[in-house]
Design a protein around this motif. Structure first.
Motif, PDB file in Angstrom:
ATOM      1  N   SER B 186       5.358  -8.363  -7.746  1.00  0.00           N
ATOM      2  CA  SER B 186       5.488  -8.026  -6.323  1.00  0.00           C
ATOM      3  C   SER B 186       5.602  -6.518  -6.136  1.00  0.00           C
ATOM      4  CB  SER B 186       6.686  -8.741  -5.719  1.00  0.00           C
ATOM      5  OG  SER B 186       7.826  -8.495  -6.503  1.00  0.00           O
ATOM      6  N   ALA B 187       6.240  -5.838  -7.098  1.00  0.00           N
ATOM      7  CA  ALA B 187       6.360  -4.380  -6.989  1.00  0.00           C
ATOM      8  C   ALA B 187       4.971  -3.730  -6.986  1.00  0.00           C
ATOM      9  CB  ALA B 187       7.195  -3.827  -8.140  1.00  0.00           C
ATOM     10  N   THR B 188       4.072  -4.243  -7.835  1.00  0.00           N
ATOM     11  CA  THR B 188       2.707  -3.698  -7.881  1.00  0.00           C
ATOM     12  C   THR B 188       2.008  -3.903  -6.546  1.00  0.00           C
ATOM     13  OG1 THR B 188       2.480  -4.070 -10.249  1.00  0.00           O
ATOM     14  CG2 THR B 188       0.446  -3.926  -8.993  1.00  0.00           C
ATOM     15  N   MET B 189       2.123  -5.112  -6.004  1.00  0.00           N
ATOM     16  CA  MET B 189       1.439  -5.397  -4.742  1.00  0.00           C
ATOM     17  C   MET B 189       1.995  -4.528  -3.618  1.00  0.00           C
ATOM     18  SD  MET B 189       0.135  -9.249  -4.633  1.00  0.00           S
ATOM     19  CE  MET B 189       1.573 -10.238  -4.968  1.00  0.00           C
ATOM     20  N   GLN B 190       3.329  -4.408  -3.566  1.00  0.00           N
ATOM     21  CA  GLN B 190       3.938  -3.580  -2.512  1.00  0.00           C
ATOM     22  C   GLN B 190       3.524  -2.123  -2.664  1.00  0.00           C
ATOM     23  OE1 GLN B 190       8.049  -4.462  -3.206  1.00  0.00           O
ATOM     24  NE2 GLN B 190       8.120  -6.076  -1.649  1.00  0.00           N
ATOM     25  N   ARG B 191       3.518  -1.626  -3.899  1.00  0.00           N
ATOM     26  CA  ARG B 191       3.175  -0.232  -4.145  1.00  0.00           C
ATOM     27  C   ARG B 191       1.724   0.032  -3.730  1.00  0.00           C
ATOM     28  NH1 ARG B 191       3.336  -0.219  -9.208  1.00  0.00           N
ATOM     29  NH2 ARG B 191       5.575  -0.458  -9.422  1.00  0.00           N
ATOM     30  N   GLN B 192       0.819  -0.910  -4.086  1.00  0.00           N
ATOM     31  CA  GLN B 192      -0.593  -0.734  -3.727  1.00  0.00           C
ATOM     32  C   GLN B 192      -0.779  -0.778  -2.216  1.00  0.00           C
ATOM     33  OE1 GLN B 192      -2.845  -3.616  -5.969  1.00  0.00           O
ATOM     34  NE2 GLN B 192      -2.544  -2.551  -7.909  1.00  0.00           N
ATOM     35  N   GLU B 193      -0.136  -1.731  -1.566  1.00  0.00           N
ATOM     36  CA  GLU B 193      -0.299  -1.863  -0.119  1.00  0.00           C
ATOM     37  C   GLU B 193       0.246  -0.637   0.614  1.00  0.00           C
ATOM     38  OE1 GLU B 193      -0.041  -6.709  -0.367  1.00  0.00           O
ATOM     39  OE2 GLU B 193       1.571  -5.641   0.657  1.00  0.00           O
ATOM     40  N   ALA B 194       1.403  -0.148   0.143  1.00  0.00           N
ATOM     41  CA  ALA B 194       2.009   1.026   0.782  1.00  0.00           C
ATOM     42  C   ALA B 194       1.136   2.268   0.570  1.00  0.00           C
ATOM     43  CB  ALA B 194       3.409   1.258   0.217  1.00  0.00           C
ATOM     44  N   ALA B 195       0.547   2.393  -0.628  1.00  0.00           N
ATOM     45  CA  ALA B 195      -0.303   3.552  -0.918  1.00  0.00           C
ATOM     46  C   ALA B 195      -1.539   3.543  -0.011  1.00  0.00           C
ATOM     47  CB  ALA B 195      -0.723   3.540  -2.393  1.00  0.00           C
ATOM     48  N   VAL B 196      -2.134   2.368   0.168  1.00  0.00           N
ATOM     49  CA  VAL B 196      -3.319   2.253   1.026  1.00  0.00           C
ATOM     50  C   VAL B 196      -2.952   2.592   2.472  1.00  0.00           C
ATOM     51  CG1 VAL B 196      -4.922   0.564   2.034  1.00  0.00           C
ATOM     52  CG2 VAL B 196      -4.573   0.640  -0.451  1.00  0.00           C
ATOM     53  N   ARG B 197      -1.818   2.056   2.942  1.00  0.00           N
ATOM     54  CA  ARG B 197      -1.372   2.368   4.310  1.00  0.00           C
ATOM     55  C   ARG B 197      -1.232   3.871   4.507  1.00  0.00           C
ATOM     56  NH1 ARG B 197       2.135  -2.007   3.924  1.00  0.00           N
ATOM     57  NH2 ARG B 197       3.908  -0.686   3.385  1.00  0.00           N
ATOM     58  N   LEU B 198      -0.580   4.516   3.526  1.00  0.00           N
ATOM     59  CA  LEU B 198      -0.322   5.954   3.636  1.00  0.00           C
ATOM     60  C   LEU B 198      -1.628   6.753   3.557  1.00  0.00           C
ATOM     61  CD1 LEU B 198       1.688   8.249   3.881  1.00  0.00           C
ATOM     62  CD2 LEU B 198       2.093   8.118   1.406  1.00  0.00           C
ATOM     63  N   ALA B 199      -2.513   6.355   2.646  1.00  0.00           N
ATOM     64  CA  ALA B 199      -3.769   7.096   2.451  1.00  0.00           C
ATOM     65  C   ALA B 199      -4.570   7.181   3.751  1.00  0.00           C
ATOM     66  CB  ALA B 199      -4.600   6.437   1.348  1.00  0.00           C
ATOM     67  N   LYS B 200      -4.416   6.154   4.599  1.00  0.00           N
ATOM     68  CA  LYS B 200      -5.158   6.135   5.868  1.00  0.00           C
ATOM     69  C   LYS B 200      -4.601   7.114   6.898  1.00  0.00           C
ATOM     70  CE  LYS B 200      -6.706   1.361   5.356  1.00  0.00           C
ATOM     71  NZ  LYS B 200      -6.338  -0.032   5.612  1.00  0.00           N
ATOM     72  N   GLN B 201      -3.398   7.639   6.618  1.00  0.00           N
ATOM     73  CA  GLN B 201      -2.747   8.503   7.604  1.00  0.00           C
ATOM     74  C   GLN B 201      -2.744   9.976   7.215  1.00  0.00           C
ATOM     75  OE1 GLN B 201       1.250   6.945   8.497  1.00  0.00           O
ATOM     76  NE2 GLN B 201       0.599   5.037   7.556  1.00  0.00           N
ATOM     77  N   VAL B 202      -3.286  10.322   6.049  1.00  0.00           N
ATOM     78  CA  VAL B 202      -3.142  11.697   5.557  1.00  0.00           C
ATOM     79  C   VAL B 202      -4.502  12.344   5.264  1.00  0.00           C
ATOM     80  CG1 VAL B 202      -0.845  11.254   4.575  1.00  0.00           C
ATOM     81  CG2 VAL B 202      -2.899  10.887   3.169  1.00  0.00           C
ATOM     82  N   ASP B 203      -4.458  13.659   4.972  1.00  0.00           N
ATOM     83  CA  ASP B 203      -5.685  14.410   4.660  1.00  0.00           C
ATOM     84  C   ASP B 203      -5.953  14.445   3.156  1.00  0.00           C
ATOM     85  OD1 ASP B 203      -5.847  15.149   7.407  1.00  0.00           O
ATOM     86  OD2 ASP B 203      -4.296  16.647   7.018  1.00  0.00           O
ATOM     87  N   ALA B 204      -4.913  14.183   2.370  1.00  0.00           N
ATOM     88  CA  ALA B 204      -5.076  14.128   0.914  1.00  0.00           C
ATOM     89  C   ALA B 204      -3.915  13.341   0.328  1.00  0.00           C
ATOM     90  CB  ALA B 204      -5.105  15.534   0.308  1.00  0.00           C
ATOM     91  N   MET B 205      -4.191  12.695  -0.815  1.00  0.00           N
ATOM     92  CA  MET B 205      -3.137  11.941  -1.503  1.00  0.00           C
ATOM     93  C   MET B 205      -2.909  12.553  -2.873  1.00  0.00           C
ATOM     94  SD  MET B 205      -1.676   9.254  -0.025  1.00  0.00           S
ATOM     95  CE  MET B 205      -1.068   8.205  -1.348  1.00  0.00           C
ATOM     96  N   ILE B 206      -1.636  12.563  -3.272  1.00  0.00           N
ATOM     97  CA  ILE B 206      -1.308  12.925  -4.650  1.00  0.00           C
ATOM     98  C   ILE B 206      -0.693  11.696  -5.307  1.00  0.00           C
ATOM     99  CG2 ILE B 206       0.134  14.385  -6.123  1.00  0.00           C
ATOM    100  CD1 ILE B 206      -0.115  16.508  -3.909  1.00  0.00           C
ATOM    101  N   VAL B 207      -1.265  11.319  -6.444  1.00  0.00           N
ATOM    102  CA  VAL B 207      -0.736  10.174  -7.186  1.00  0.00           C
ATOM    103  C   VAL B 207      -0.134  10.724  -8.475  1.00  0.00           C
ATOM    104  CG1 VAL B 207      -1.310   8.015  -8.354  1.00  0.00           C
ATOM    105  CG2 VAL B 207      -2.481   8.623  -6.225  1.00  0.00           C
ATOM    106  N   VAL B 208       1.145  10.438  -8.695  1.00  0.00           N
ATOM    107  CA  VAL B 208       1.841  10.980  -9.858  1.00  0.00           C
ATOM    108  C   VAL B 208       2.048   9.879 -10.897  1.00  0.00           C
ATOM    109  CG1 VAL B 208       3.867  12.252 -10.656  1.00  0.00           C
ATOM    110  CG2 VAL B 208       3.053  12.553  -8.295  1.00  0.00           C
ATOM    111  N   GLY B 209       1.624  10.158 -12.136  1.00  0.00           N
ATOM    112  CA  GLY B 209       1.851   9.171 -13.188  1.00  0.00           C
ATOM    113  C   GLY B 209       1.056   9.492 -14.434  1.00  0.00           C
TER     114      GLY B 209
END
Lengths: 272, 272
Positions: B186-209
């Motif tokens: 569930s953590a993976t699904m929540q993290r992916q869904e939240a990242a997609v939601r955020l990506a739609k609202q910004v000019d650039a994304m930084i993914v750390v890992g």
């Protein structure tokens, strides 16, 4: 004129017709149609099988034919309790789906049957469950259903495979766990595949079968997407004008269409 | 600057890190990386946890940390037989997938794990089966696989949901029966869904890992389909030029990225 490789009666239908005519005679009854074909229904009536609407019409010693689509367990129970002899002509593939539905519910799955909730086969399968539901398309998947996390999915034996797969995939998207049985019978799949192959090679298709036959409707829908298709119950419904100017005519028939009717079409079309 | 609602360490990673550091010290070993993050790996080394390539390096009385991705049963057996103490930091969701795979094979299913066959988690799950296979996409479904009629399907815990569903649906088209567990955590699904939601609202994304972290790669892929996305392991890799002229920057992080690193990014980006 070409006849589809797999057309007409399947094992389940032949089996049911044989059983029903073997036992036809005094005090033999059936609730509804043995198979969805008016010719078979009329012949059974002539052989002395009486159609009843209510089990209460039966007396001890009477014989009730269980039709090809199966009956709910309650019908078997009623007969046992009231001394009515069961002549079981239910299709073995339907009986298999009934016991899978029952077992999956026992194992804690929300049973979902991909099929038409008004069809007697679907009713007979879902009657083995307390909370099983029938849905025919993805549009019918609603919030109430989606709150269940474990789905046990199976199919009306005469369902279109594409539809079964798309509903299963849509449910899967909301499931933690799913147990899925493809209970579409192999005869249905072969008949559908052969009809589609033939429809691609002809100028028109004729689909022969009862107008209330689910599997005949599937054949009509599949062929009609490819080529002009006519759905008729028997030769009397065939309009000569339909075939004018067409050189290649394809023929297929639903599972409940007797061989005799198919043979009449074959002979008629070969003479044109 | 906005941080995704679910970013960074999941329960399994926090749990593994806590267990590993709690027991770090004399004669403590690990085979491979605890989690796929070079910072965590380096800190564990400093705490005295020695990385080994071969179990034969272990002596009786030594302690072996089982990493978050789990290990095949053979590793547990080797340790039991050679007096090596197990410190089990395997993610409980991975262990759940291991036992599901084992049980499904016992029940006669061909086990198919949707995931990367080279990933240690996938190896640890399939090691519980004799004939289980990993496939990452529909393209990898071949005739040899399709001759099996009963599939037991599950997923690498960090798989993309869409991919898991499309592979499952493709297999289902060839199955008489399928048992399917969505073992994406569930953590993976929540993290992916939240990242997609955020990506739609910004000019650039930084993914750390970490660059070898499967779940971080999924985040990168998902975000990069929506907006310009940069994948960095730590602040030293961030190029100021990337963010020039961009007013809204989104931040997310893989499951194995320590909170400390995410906090550094947060502070840095807020100052820009």
């Amino acid at each position: 004129m070409m006849v589809a490789e797999h057309a007409g009666p399947c094992f389940g239908v032949r089996n049911a017709i044989r059983i029903a005519f073997d036992c036809a005679g005094e005090r033999t009854y059936i609730s509804g149609e043995l198979v969805h074909n008016p010719h078979v229904t009329r012949e059974l009536e002539h052989a002395g099988v009486v159609k009843i609407d209510d089990l209460k019409a039966l007396s001890p010693g009477d014989r009730l034919i269980i039709r090809a689509h199966g009956e709910p367990e309650s019908v078997y129970e009623y007969c046992r309790e009231h001394g009515v002899k069961i002549i079981d002509a239910a299709c073995p593939f339907v009986k298999k789906a009934q016991s899978l539905a029952e077992q999956m519910e026992k194992d804690g799955y929300q049973v979902v049957l991909v099929g038409d909730k008004n069809h007697p086969e679907v009713k007979s399968i879902l009657a083995r469950t307390k909370s099983g539901v029938a849905i025919l398309s993805c549009d019918e998947i609603n919030d109430a259903l989606l709150c269940k996390g474990r789905f046990g999915i199976l199919s009306q034996t005469t369902q279109k495979k594409e539809n079964f797969l798309s509903v299963s995939a849509a449910l899967l998207a909301h499931a933690r766990e799913a147990k899925i049985y493809n209970t579409i019978c192999s005869a249905t799949m072969q008949r559908q595949e052969a009809a589609v192959r033939l429809a691609k090679q002809v100028d028109a298709m004729i689909v022969v079968g009862g107008k209330n036959s689910a599997n005949t409707r599937q054949l009509y829908d599949l062929c009609n997407e490819i080529v002009t298709t006519y759905w008729v119950n028997d030769l009397s419904e065939l309009d000569k004008l339909w075939l004018q100017g067409k050189t290649r005519i394809g023929l297929t028939a639903g599972a409940s269409t007797p061989d005799r009717i198919i043979q009449q079409f074959r002979e008629h079309l070969e003479q044109i």
